[in-house]
Design a protein around this motif. Structure first.
Motif, PDB file in Angstrom:
ATOM      1  N   LEU A 140       0.826  -1.200   0.000  1.00  0.00           N
ATOM      2  CA  LEU A 140       0.000   0.000   0.000  1.00  0.00           C
ATOM      3  C   LEU A 140       0.865   1.257   0.000  1.00  0.00           C
ATOM      4  N   ALA A 141       1.953   1.246   0.775  1.00  0.00           N
ATOM      5  CA  ALA A 141       2.851   2.406   0.821  1.00  0.00           C
ATOM      6  C   ALA A 141       3.502   2.639  -0.532  1.00  0.00           C
ATOM      7  N   VAL A 142       3.934   1.585  -1.203  1.00  0.00           N
ATOM      8  CA  VAL A 142       4.546   1.717  -2.527  1.00  0.00           C
ATOM      9  C   VAL A 142       3.521   2.248  -3.525  1.00  0.00           C
ATOM     10  N   PHE A 143       2.298   1.708  -3.475  1.00  0.00           N
ATOM     11  CA  PHE A 143       1.241   2.149  -4.392  1.00  0.00           C
ATOM     12  C   PHE A 143       0.906   3.622  -4.185  1.00  0.00           C
ATOM     13  N   LEU A 144       0.757   4.040  -2.939  1.00  0.00           N
ATOM     14  CA  LEU A 144       0.416   5.439  -2.655  1.00  0.00           C
ATOM     15  C   LEU A 144       1.530   6.378  -3.085  1.00  0.00           C
ATOM     16  N   ASN A 145       2.780   5.975  -2.876  1.00  0.00           N
ATOM     17  CA  ASN A 145       3.912   6.806  -3.289  1.00  0.00           C
ATOM     18  C   ASN A 145       3.946   6.947  -4.808  1.00  0.00           C
ATOM     19  N   LYS A 146       3.704   5.859  -5.528  1.00  0.00           N
ATOM     20  CA  LYS A 146       3.704   5.902  -6.990  1.00  0.00           C
ATOM     21  C   LYS A 146       2.533   6.735  -7.500  1.00  0.00           C
ATOM     22  N   SER A 147       1.388   6.627  -6.855  1.00  0.00           N
ATOM     23  CA  SER A 147       0.214   7.404  -7.263  1.00  0.00           C
ATOM     24  C   SER A 147       0.409   8.890  -7.011  1.00  0.00           C
ATOM     25  N   ALA A 148       1.098   9.222  -5.928  1.00  0.00           N
ATOM     26  CA  ALA A 148       1.305  10.624  -5.576  1.00  0.00           C
ATOM     27  C   ALA A 148       2.418  11.268  -6.391  1.00  0.00           C
ATOM     28  N   ASN A 149       3.240  10.476  -7.067  1.00  0.00           N
ATOM     29  CA  ASN A 149       4.370  10.997  -7.842  1.00  0.00           C
ATOM     30  C   ASN A 149       4.356  10.424  -9.258  1.00  0.00           C
ATOM     31  N   PRO A 150       3.420  10.859 -10.096  1.00  0.00           N
ATOM     32  CA  PRO A 150       3.364  10.315 -11.456  1.00  0.00           C
ATOM     33  C   PRO A 150       4.567  10.758 -12.284  1.00  0.00           C
ATOM     34  N   ASP A 151       4.907   9.952 -13.270  1.00  0.00           N
ATOM     35  CA  ASP A 151       6.029  10.273 -14.152  1.00  0.00           C
ATOM     36  C   ASP A 151       5.598  11.298 -15.187  1.00  0.00           C
ATOM     37  N   LEU A 152       6.468  12.273 -15.428  1.00  0.00           N
ATOM     38  CA  LEU A 152       6.261  13.273 -16.474  1.00  0.00           C
ATOM     39  C   LEU A 152       7.523  13.252 -17.338  1.00  0.00           C
ATOM     40  N   ALA A 153       7.456  12.508 -18.440  1.00  0.00           N
ATOM     41  CA  ALA A 153       8.618  12.323 -19.313  1.00  0.00           C
ATOM     42  C   ALA A 153       8.570  13.307 -20.473  1.00  0.00           C
ATOM     43  N   ILE A 154       9.722  13.876 -20.807  1.00  0.00           N
ATOM     44  CA  ILE A 154       9.826  14.822 -21.910  1.00  0.00           C
ATOM     45  C   ILE A 154      10.195  14.044 -23.173  1.00  0.00           C
ATOM     46  N   GLY A 155       9.426  14.267 -24.230  1.00  0.00           N
ATOM     47  CA  GLY A 155       9.636  13.533 -25.463  1.00  0.00           C
ATOM     48  C   GLY A 155       9.894  14.421 -26.658  1.00  0.00           C
ATOM     49  N   ALA A 156      10.284  13.768 -27.738  1.00  0.00           N
ATOM     50  CA  ALA A 156      10.517  14.440 -29.014  1.00  0.00           C
ATOM     51  C   ALA A 156      10.308  13.407 -30.112  1.00  0.00           C
TER      52      ALA A 156
END
Length: 196
Positions: A15-31
């Motif tokens: 649950l702690a891992v899931f909540l941490n991942k949910s609270a910190n989504p990835d924002l990847a820069i693309g081209a």
């Protein structure tokens, strides 16, 4: 160790891992990858791809809800500080399974910030139920129907058309296929001058 206690520990850790991942989504820069057959957006840094000087492409992987807005707001603000010339944001909502009003308000604030400096936000949504949910929460009304698209290609095309022609005239990057229809940078003429 008691089996019941071990199950509790495992459940709480998951649950702690899931909540941490949910609270910190990835924002990847693309081209765009010029070597790909179709318009393929890849991680710009990882693949060392050239980016448009006026448009930044970001892909959001993770939920867009009250638990992630603080983290995502920080990432968007840092992106704007590091790349002040890239005033237009193409935001691809790829792995967004959950969205709520707080998430939509964050996108509205980002659009206001970018519009204040002459840019805008263009959203690409692949998943029809997510697009419907964003409309229900008022994002279409705030951003405008011409800023939300069912794919990244249409979002990129709209962002390119929003770039002032004066910026395209001096740009040598030309990373998008739409750039061919924009004004070209002046070519240096090495030919000898003609005498009349």
């Amino acid at each position: 160790m008691d089996l019941e206690f071990a199950i509790y520990i495992g459940t709480f850790a998951s649950l702690a891992v899931f909540l941490n991942k949910s609270a910190n989504p990835d924002l990847a820069i693309g081209a765009p990858d010029p070597g790909a057959e179709h318009r393929k957006i890849r991680n710009a840094q990882l693949f060392e791809l050239e980016e448009c000087p006026a448009i930044v492409i970001a892909r959001l992987d993770g939920p867009l809800f009250f638990g992630s807005v603080d983290s995502l707001n920080g990432k968007l603000r840092a992106l704007a500080r590091r790349r002040p010339e890239q005033t237009n944001l193409v935001l691809i909502l790829h792995g967004v399974g959950d969205v709520d009003l707080a998430g939509v308000e964050l996108l509205e604030m980002e659009a206001e910030r970018r519009r204040a400096v002459g840019g805008d936000v263009f959203v690409g949504v692949h998943y029809p139920p997510l697009a419907k949910r964003l409309e229900q929460l008022g994002l279409v009304e705030m951003l405008g129907r011409d800023r939300i698209f069912d794919g990244k290609g249409a979002a990129i095309a709209a962002a390119v058309s929003h770039v002032p022609l004066s910026r395209c005239e001096v740009c040598t990057a030309r990373v998008f296929s739409e750039c061919a229809a924009r004004p070209q940078p002046p070519e240096l003429d090495d030919s000898p001058a003609l005498v009349a």
